[in-house]
Design a protein around this motif. Structure first.
Motif, PDB file in Angstrom:
ATOM      1  N   TYR A   1       0.808  -1.218   0.000  1.00  0.00           N
ATOM      2  CA  TYR A   1       0.000   0.000   0.000  1.00  0.00           C
ATOM      3  C   TYR A   1       0.842   1.268   0.000  1.00  0.00           C
ATOM      4  O   TYR A   1       0.305   2.360   0.216  1.00  0.00           O
ATOM      5  CB  TYR A   1      -0.937   0.000   1.213  1.00  0.00           C
ATOM      6  CG  TYR A   1      -2.141  -0.894   1.040  1.00  0.00           C
ATOM      7  CD1 TYR A   1      -3.349  -0.386   0.581  1.00  0.00           C
ATOM      8  CD2 TYR A   1      -2.066  -2.247   1.317  1.00  0.00           C
ATOM      9  CE1 TYR A   1      -4.463  -1.208   0.425  1.00  0.00           C
ATOM     10  CE2 TYR A   1      -3.170  -3.079   1.155  1.00  0.00           C
ATOM     11  CZ  TYR A   1      -4.361  -2.561   0.707  1.00  0.00           C
ATOM     12  OH  TYR A   1      -5.461  -3.375   0.540  1.00  0.00           O
TER      13      TYR A   1
ATOM     14  N   PRO B   1       2.471   4.650  -0.942  1.00  0.00           N
ATOM     15  CA  PRO B   1       2.068   5.675  -1.905  1.00  0.00           C
ATOM     16  C   PRO B   1       3.162   6.022  -2.910  1.00  0.00           C
ATOM     17  O   PRO B   1       2.915   6.764  -3.856  1.00  0.00           O
ATOM     18  CB  PRO B   1       1.757   6.882  -1.006  1.00  0.00           C
ATOM     19  CG  PRO B   1       2.658   6.699   0.171  1.00  0.00           C
ATOM     20  CD  PRO B   1       2.731   5.220   0.396  1.00  0.00           C
TER      21      PRO B   1
ATOM     22  N   ASP C   1       0.657   6.547   4.629  1.00  0.00           N
ATOM     23  CA  ASP C   1       0.973   7.958   4.863  1.00  0.00           C
ATOM     24  C   ASP C   1       0.151   8.473   6.048  1.00  0.00           C
ATOM     25  O   ASP C   1      -1.073   8.579   5.980  1.00  0.00           O
ATOM     26  CB  ASP C   1       0.649   8.773   3.610  1.00  0.00           C
ATOM     27  CG  ASP C   1       1.145  10.217   3.688  1.00  0.00           C
ATOM     28  OD1 ASP C   1       1.314  10.723   4.826  1.00  0.00           O
ATOM     29  OD2 ASP C   1       1.363  10.820   2.636  1.00  0.00           O
TER      30      ASP C   1
END
Length: 314
Positions: free
Chosen positions: A169, A171, A247
């Motif tokens: 996952y 970014p 994030d």
């Protein structure tokens, strides 16, 4: 032959081991040469003390951990060493997914932050089928890169390993092949209620480090505190929303205040306790399934193995 060491492993009595150095008598004569096989008759409580090892003639000697290796590992490493150049040659060209993790992916970077890269590689079929096998991961300390072999990565993801899920996952994706894109498209298949248990284990580990620091040094390592908080934030989000968040930039100021030691410990610990309650509450109502989709993951792996026969990287 340089054999891998397991820093925390203590071999139990009855384990067959190979001496890595000549075994000497009290009058400095060689009782058994390096390579001799013995049996551990007494194990130490930690690695700072020696084992008691008995050899076939009844001779016993005190041997330290770094001077012996388990016989089964010795045999396996002999096979691996015979083809070490082949095992590593060209495998970095087989990376199907490369991303950035760590502080830059978390949104917590500063001028001193490294760029940590992680990813997945697909070994060529011939090497995978060979007697020598393939390494479970490729590491380059100089460039801060680690790449997991595809099956190893999938197994860790199914176990809800936080580092691996963060990789899926991230970014910041630097490169991805069509096969890598197929894996990303099914990443929700790896999410399940196991996230609660696995993340709880990592949180407990960080909390134990905090307690040890306070007990031994009278203070904490603020980076440990920050990562404990970050894990709770990420774990709660995935349980509530069914997707991983890497994030955590929306909490950047507070997290960096902790990292720099500018938040009083009682305030950081109150936040931790609050997040722990939210984490446990999220587990009670999570939409995540009880188990990950093992069948879909297995089908993907089989398909990838078939594609590994191709000369070009899929």
């Amino acid at each position: 032959m340089n054999l891998p060491k397991h820093p925390s492993l203590i071999h139990s009595p009855g384990t067959q081991v190979v001496a890595q150095k000549d075994v000497m008598t009290t009058n400095d004569r060689i009782a058994h040469p390096a390579g001799a096989v013995g049996v551990i008759v007494r194990s130490p409580v930690d690695r700072t003390h020696a084992y008691r090892v008995k050899f076939s003639d009844g001779f016993e000697a005190a041997i330290h951990h770094d001077q012996l290796v388990q016989l089964s590992e010795f045999k396996n490493q002999t096979i691996r060493d015979a083809n070490a150049p082949m095992m590593s040659s060209g495998l970095y060209d087989r990376v199907i997914y490369r991303c950035v993790i760590g502080s830059r992916a978390y949104g917590l970077e500063d001028e001193d932050s490294d760029t940590d890269r992680r990813g997945i590689y697909l070994p060529p079929a011939e090497l995978h089928w060979s007697l020598y096998g393939v390494p479970e991961q490729l590491e380059n300390d100089q460039t801060q890169e680690v790449y997991w072999e595809l099956q190893k990565f999938i197994v860790l993801a199914l176990k809800a390993n936080p580092n691996v899920l963060e990789c899926l996952y991230s970014p910041i994706v630097e490169s991805v092949t069509p096969l890598g894109k197929d894996l990303l498209a099914m990443r929700e298949s790896f999410l399940s209620k196991l996230v609660f248990q696995t993340f709880s284990g990592y949180v407990a580990s960080q909390f134990k480090k905090m307690q040890t620091d306070i007990r031994n040094q009278g203070r904490v390592k603020w980076k440990h505190v920050m990562h404990l908080i970050r894990l709770l934030l990420s774990g709660t989000h995935v349980l509530q929303n069914g997707e991983m968040i890497v994030d955590v930039g929306q909490h950047r100021d507070r997290l960096l205040t902790i990292k720099h030691g500018d938040m009083p410990f009682h305030a950081a610990d109150e936040w931790r306790q609050e997040l722990q309650r939210e984490f446990e509450s999220a587990f009670q109502t999570t939409p995540l399934p009880d188990r990950p989709d093992y069948e879909r993951a297995n089908a993907f792996l089989i398909d990838a193995r078939r594609k590994a026969i191709q000369e070009d990287l899929p």
